[in-house]
Design a protein around this motif. Structure first.
Motif, PDB file in Angstrom:
ATOM      1  N   GLN A 178       0.835  -1.210   0.000  1.00  0.00           N
ATOM      2  CA  GLN A 178       0.000   0.000   0.000  1.00  0.00           C
ATOM      3  C   GLN A 178       0.866   1.254   0.000  1.00  0.00           C
ATOM      4  OE1 GLN A 178      -2.323  -0.921   3.474  1.00  0.00           O
ATOM      5  NE2 GLN A 178      -3.706  -2.255   2.345  1.00  0.00           N
ATOM      6  N   ILE A 179       0.326   2.345  -0.553  1.00  0.00           N
ATOM      7  CA  ILE A 179       1.104   3.581  -0.629  1.00  0.00           C
ATOM      8  C   ILE A 179       0.351   4.818  -0.136  1.00  0.00           C
ATOM      9  CG2 ILE A 179       2.681   2.888  -2.505  1.00  0.00           C
ATOM     10  CD1 ILE A 179       0.747   4.389  -4.423  1.00  0.00           C
ATOM     11  N   GLY A 180      -0.953   4.735  -0.007  1.00  0.00           N
ATOM     12  CA  GLY A 180      -1.721   5.964   0.199  1.00  0.00           C
ATOM     13  C   GLY A 180      -2.007   6.350   1.651  1.00  0.00           C
ATOM     14  N   GLY A 181      -1.361   5.705   2.628  1.00  0.00           N
ATOM     15  CA  GLY A 181      -1.657   6.010   4.028  1.00  0.00           C
ATOM     16  C   GLY A 181      -2.535   4.921   4.585  1.00  0.00           C
ATOM     17  N   ASN A 182      -1.991   4.097   5.484  1.00  0.00           N
ATOM     18  CA  ASN A 182      -2.741   2.939   5.969  1.00  0.00           C
ATOM     19  C   ASN A 182      -2.617   2.702   7.465  1.00  0.00           C
ATOM     20  OD1 ASN A 182      -0.090   2.210   6.025  1.00  0.00           O
ATOM     21  ND2 ASN A 182      -0.270   0.437   4.670  1.00  0.00           N
ATOM     22  N   ILE A 183      -1.927   3.612   8.182  1.00  0.00           N
ATOM     23  CA  ILE A 183      -1.776   3.395   9.629  1.00  0.00           C
ATOM     24  C   ILE A 183      -1.785   4.736  10.358  1.00  0.00           C
ATOM     25  CG2 ILE A 183       0.780   3.283   9.484  1.00  0.00           C
ATOM     26  CD1 ILE A 183       0.607   1.054  11.691  1.00  0.00           C
ATOM     27  N   ILE A 184      -2.591   4.799  11.411  1.00  0.00           N
ATOM     28  CA  ILE A 184      -2.666   5.997  12.239  1.00  0.00           C
ATOM     29  C   ILE A 184      -1.575   5.905  13.290  1.00  0.00           C
ATOM     30  CG2 ILE A 184      -4.061   6.924  14.150  1.00  0.00           C
ATOM     31  CD1 ILE A 184      -6.539   6.313  12.367  1.00  0.00           C
ATOM     32  N   ILE A 185      -0.857   7.000  13.538  1.00  0.00           N
ATOM     33  CA  ILE A 185       0.062   7.010  14.675  1.00  0.00           C
ATOM     34  C   ILE A 185      -0.655   7.719  15.812  1.00  0.00           C
ATOM     35  CG2 ILE A 185       1.313   9.031  13.712  1.00  0.00           C
ATOM     36  CD1 ILE A 185       3.794   7.971  15.280  1.00  0.00           C
ATOM     37  N   ASP A 186      -0.723   7.061  16.976  1.00  0.00           N
ATOM     38  CA  ASP A 186      -1.582   7.536  18.064  1.00  0.00           C
ATOM     39  C   ASP A 186      -0.843   7.449  19.398  1.00  0.00           C
ATOM     40  OD1 ASP A 186      -3.762   8.285  19.564  1.00  0.00           O
ATOM     41  OD2 ASP A 186      -5.082   6.688  18.881  1.00  0.00           O
ATOM     42  N   SER A 187      -0.961   8.504  20.195  1.00  0.00           N
ATOM     43  CA  SER A 187      -0.298   8.528  21.502  1.00  0.00           C
ATOM     44  C   SER A 187      -1.111   7.828  22.581  1.00  0.00           C
ATOM     45  CB  SER A 187      -0.069   9.982  21.923  1.00  0.00           C
ATOM     46  OG  SER A 187      -1.321  10.643  22.110  1.00  0.00           O
TER      47      SER A 187
END
Ligand SMILES: *[C@@H]1O[C@H](CO)[C@@H](O)[C@H](O)[C@H]1NC(C)=O
Ligand SMILES: *[C@@H]1O[C@H](CO)[C@@H](O)[C@H](O)[C@H]1NC(C)=O
Length: 454
Positions: A328-337
């Motif tokens: 995948q290339i279009g953004g597939n993971i959220i970075i979350d605190s």
């Protein structure tokens, strides 16, 4: 001629001074919630119990992220504010789709806390630090229905710098039309919907937000006229701590504190999280992070389905000798605190976990406690593989301490679990990294760091 050069030199040097002055750098302690130094410390619970409850909260967070991603927000709030019944919103203005970027996912209990102060004279509150929401808010008096909190409710009439945000002004119109109303004195009333059955309503205000700085030998930082939410009606089906009763939103949207501070912090902030229940604090830093030569960076995107989150692209994960590709290339993971676990979209998870089993090659423990999926027993003589998360342009190398949690009964459990929706890169994986968010360049950087020592 000579005079001209001097004047020019003077002008340029003045500009340089001003530019450096505007880039304020200051740090705030990030307190691990379960640490003995935390006001929320609970000495009755064992480490294993604390980890399990945090892992369950992580699952809840993941479900709400995906709820926000699937369902459009409900219509305007039924309860009216106590003193000033708002008039119905004007039906004239158009589509609310760009404004939906303000919907905040449920705050839960974050695992890291910070102090901030509000008003003049300032009052200090303990807040949950959240990179997955935009609006910062606390509960105010007079309150119609508030959840219990130990600190007094914030009283805007006692702050000489408090001003209501007018309902026709830009900060108010950032809320979708079905999530704002105009109060009787034209103040902005907003609604935050959390999942299906929880919400908070408040008035949008301007006031001075300040922080006492740590470790920089400075007196802290003060930001007048910052927009925040002054909640007077909250109805939550989940529990909120009585001790941590504010939320500081550092998401990518225009109402987040990071966006509001803008130029003043060079459009950058970073955090460095210490291990869960560590007895030292980590840091939240506004301005550029300390330079280091081990930095890797990846672009972040904003996905209209998850508007208050930073979305990265994960190209693959290396487990020991094997590389699992997402394709995948279009953004597939959220970075979350906020969540401790890393939640991987089911298809990627299946390939990932089979590589892990292959690399570790010992019997899987049958009694993995919920919500863990993969645990092994007697880890002392195990060979843990190295893990590399390949974000676009940034290979982040994670050791066993970022990937596994030790529990009672000699169990060691993988901190990665399957997700029913989008993947989320959780905070256990980010411990002992400086993670910088550059809102100007739209990138997130990682630098391995001992967060207890900065
Ligand atoms: C909270 O909401 C629920 C339903 O969503 C409702 O039954 C309950 O009365 C509300 N509580 C308060 C205090 O408004
Ligand atoms: C970080 O530094 C502290 C204090 O010097 C030390 O006790 C700890 O072991 C270090 N942690 C790591 C992961 O190196």
């Amino acid at each position: 001629m000579h005079h001209f050069v001097l004047t020019l030199f003077f002008l340029v040097s003045t500009m340089l001074v001003d530019a450096s002055k505007s880039l304020m750098g200051f740090s705030i302690d990030l307190i691990p919630r379960h640490s003995p130094i935390s006001p929320l410390y609970n000495s009755q619970m064992t480490q294993t119990e604390l980890v399990k409850s945090a892992a369950l909260r992580s699952i809840t967070r993941s479900k709400r992220v995906n709820f926000i991603g699937q369902i459009s927000p409900p219509l305007s709030p039924s309860p009216s504010p106590s003193s000033s019944p708002p008039s119905p919103p004007s039906p004239s203005s158009s589509s609310s789709s760009p404004a939906e970027s303000i919907i905040t996912p449920i705050p839960d209990h974050g695992e890291y806390l910070m102090r901030f102060s509000l008003g003049t004279p300032s009052v200090e509150r303990l807040a949950i630090f959240d990179t997955g929401s935009d609006l910062s808010w606390l509960q105010c008096t007079p309150c119609k229905t508030c959840y219990p909190q130990e600190a007094p409710l914030f009283d805007p009439t006692q702050s000489s710098t408090y001003v209501d945000v007018p309902c026709e002004s830009q900060p108010c119109t950032l809320f979708p039309q079905n999530q704002r109303e105009c109060g009787s004195s034209k103040q902005c009333i907003y609604l935050h919907q959390y999942g299906t059955d929880s919400f908070t309503i408040g008035r949008l205000g301007y006031d001075t937000i300040s922080f006492s700085s740590t470790g920089m030998g400075q007196g802290g930082a003060t930001f007048p006229k910052s927009v925040f939410g002054c909640a007077f009606y909250s109805n939550f089906t989940f529990k909120i701590s009585t001790k941590a009763n504010g939320f500081v939103g550092l998401g990518p949207g225009p109402l987040s504190l990071a966006s509001q501070l803008g130029d003043q912090i060079g459009h950058k902030f970073s955090y460095c999280m210490v291990p869960f229940s560590s007895t030292s604090t980590g840091k939240l830093k506004f301005g550029s992070m300390a330079p280091t030569n081990e930095v890797v960076s990846t672009p972040f995107m904003i996905n209209p389905s998850y508007p208050s989150y930073y979305v990265l692209n994960l190209e693959g994960i290396t487990v020991g000798q094997k590389k699992v590709l997402t394709g995948q290339i279009g953004g597939n993971i959220i970075i979350d605190s906020v969540p401790i676990l890393t939640h991987l979209e089911q298809g990627i998870y299946t390939d990932f976990i089979s590589s892990v089993k292959e690399a570790i090659n010992v019997e899987v423990a049958e009694d993995a406690p919920t919500p863990f999926e993969y645990c092994v027993r007697n880890p002392t003589n195990l060979n843990f593989p190295e893990f590399v998360f390949h974000f676009t342009g940034a290979d982040v190398v994670l050791g066993p301490k970022n990937m596994f949690i030790a529990l009672d009964n000699n169990l060691v459990c993988m901190t990665v679990v399957p997700s029913k929706g989008i993947s989320i890169f959780g905070n256990w994986a980010q411990v002992n990294f400086q993670v910088e968010y550059d809102l100007g360049e739209k990138k997130v950087s990682f630098a391995p760091t001992n967060c207890s020592t900065i």
